[in-house]
Design a protein around this motif. Sequence first.
Motif, mmCIF file in Angstrom:
data_model
loop_
_atom_site.group_PDB
_atom_site.id
_atom_site.type_symbol
_atom_site.label_atom_id
_atom_site.label_comp_id
_atom_site.label_asym_id
_atom_site.label_seq_id
_atom_site.Cartn_x
_atom_site.Cartn_y
_atom_site.Cartn_z
ATOM 1 N N ILE A 105 -6.940 8.849 -5.850
ATOM 2 C CA ILE A 105 -7.015 7.372 -5.570
ATOM 3 C C ILE A 105 -6.744 7.473 -3.742
ATOM 4 O O ILE A 105 -6.117 8.408 -3.462
ATOM 5 N N LEU A 106 -7.585 6.823 -3.056
ATOM 6 C CA LEU A 106 -7.471 6.632 -1.702
ATOM 7 C C LEU A 106 -7.035 5.347 -1.121
ATOM 8 O O LEU A 106 -7.786 4.332 -1.472
ATOM 9 N N LEU A 107 -5.923 5.315 -0.311
ATOM 10 C CA LEU A 107 -5.399 4.191 0.181
ATOM 11 C C LEU A 107 -5.792 4.062 1.710
ATOM 12 O O LEU A 107 -5.569 5.169 2.387
ATOM 13 N N LEU B 34 0.896 -1.349 -0.061
ATOM 14 C CA LEU B 34 0.047 -0.034 0.014
ATOM 15 C C LEU B 34 0.991 1.214 -0.066
ATOM 16 O O LEU B 34 0.564 2.165 -0.836
ATOM 17 N N LYS B 35 1.827 1.385 0.887
ATOM 18 C CA LYS B 35 2.621 2.607 0.860
ATOM 19 C C LYS B 35 3.587 2.669 -0.467
ATOM 20 O O LYS B 35 4.043 3.712 -0.728
ATOM 21 N N SER B 36 3.756 1.457 -1.032
ATOM 22 C CA SER B 36 4.700 1.675 -2.176
ATOM 23 C C SER B 36 3.770 2.643 -3.392
ATOM 24 O O SER B 36 4.502 3.021 -4.190
ATOM 25 N N PHE B 37 2.491 2.546 -3.003
ATOM 26 C CA PHE B 37 1.685 3.373 -4.115
ATOM 27 C C PHE B 37 1.675 4.956 -3.795
ATOM 28 O O PHE B 37 1.411 5.469 -4.960
ATOM 29 N N ASN B 38 2.036 5.607 -2.984
ATOM 30 C CA ASN B 38 2.438 6.854 -2.918
ATOM 31 C C ASN B 38 3.671 7.207 -2.145
ATOM 32 O O ASN B 38 3.632 8.191 -1.747
ATOM 33 N N ARG C 157 1.512 12.244 -3.786
ATOM 34 C CA ARG C 157 0.770 12.051 -2.248
ATOM 35 C C ARG C 157 -0.513 12.812 -2.269
ATOM 36 O O ARG C 157 -1.339 12.651 -1.453
ATOM 37 N N THR C 158 -0.634 14.029 -3.105
ATOM 38 C CA THR C 158 -1.830 14.766 -3.268
ATOM 39 C C THR C 158 -3.019 13.884 -4.229
ATOM 40 O O THR C 158 -4.065 13.529 -3.655
ATOM 41 N N ARG C 159 -2.216 13.246 -5.267
ATOM 42 C CA ARG C 159 -3.334 12.371 -6.020
ATOM 43 C C ARG C 159 -3.492 11.153 -5.498
ATOM 44 O O ARG C 159 -4.458 10.591 -5.883
#
Length: 250
Positions: A167-169, A46-50, A84-86
């Motif tokens: 996108i929301l993680l 999950l953290k790799s995504f932002n 990190r905004t997107r």
Amino acid sequence: MVALAVKSLNVWYGPTHALKNITVDIPVRQITAIIGPSGCGKSTLLKSFNRLLELNEQVRVTGQVLLDGREDIYGPGVDVTEIRTRIGLLAQKPFPLPMSIFDNVAYGPRIHGITNGGLDKVVTSHLQAVGLWDEVRDRLKAPATGLSVGQQQRLCLARSLAVEPEILLCDESTASLDPISARGIEALLRKLKEKYTLVTVTHDIDQARRLADYVIFMWLGELVEHGPARPFFEQPGHTLTQAYLAREIG
Ligand SMILES: Nc1ncnc2c1ncn2[C@@H]1O[C@H](COP(=O)(O)OP(=O)(O)O)[C@@H](O)[C@H]1O
Ligand SMILES: [Mg+2]
């Protein structure tokens, strides 16, 4: 349509190989659930995504994560703040900023240069979107820390959404909540997928069954099986998945 295309992603924490050659597409405006036992790499994925992993100096990442299936968030010259905004994150426990309810939601929009009347509108609409407006409209100037834990998590959700991410993680975002608040957040996530791509980490198989449109099953840093939720839960292809869903392992 693909929100994130993950290609041959590997992550190491020092000597620990935490993600092993992950390749998977995250579908647009659906809820993707990442499931698997503790320590299998859910949060790391999950953290790799932002690009939150880089807060840790020991971390090494190879491979690609393509936003909209095109733009590698690990590519040269990428603006990490914009990423990190997107791609926003809702953490496991609510972390309201030490300021008023209003200022928590206004925090991101202010940084983006929105002022006065614009801010009132942004704050109101996002508090409404998370079902908090009627509960807090009379005390917007009160400290956010005075809210209940469930309310705080909805406030953090409003804060994440206020900068208009795509996108929301969510990392176990209901795990610290009472059952009623947890169901409230689940209902919100289901509503939010009309507008946002959602990726949620959970070790709760029942929650994944309730929420997921798409499922990624991790085991010891590897992606064992992924696919649309119905066939995934009804006819899992891999014996590890079958055993995990039957709660025989994990
Ligand atoms: N900051 C870190 N430093 C070193 N190892 C870590 C760190 N975070 C996670 N790990 C290791 O990486 C693996 C995956 O962890 P994690 O992604 O947190 O799993 P999960 O979210 O599924 O419980 C585990 O072996 C864990 O011990
Ligand atoms: Mg985790």
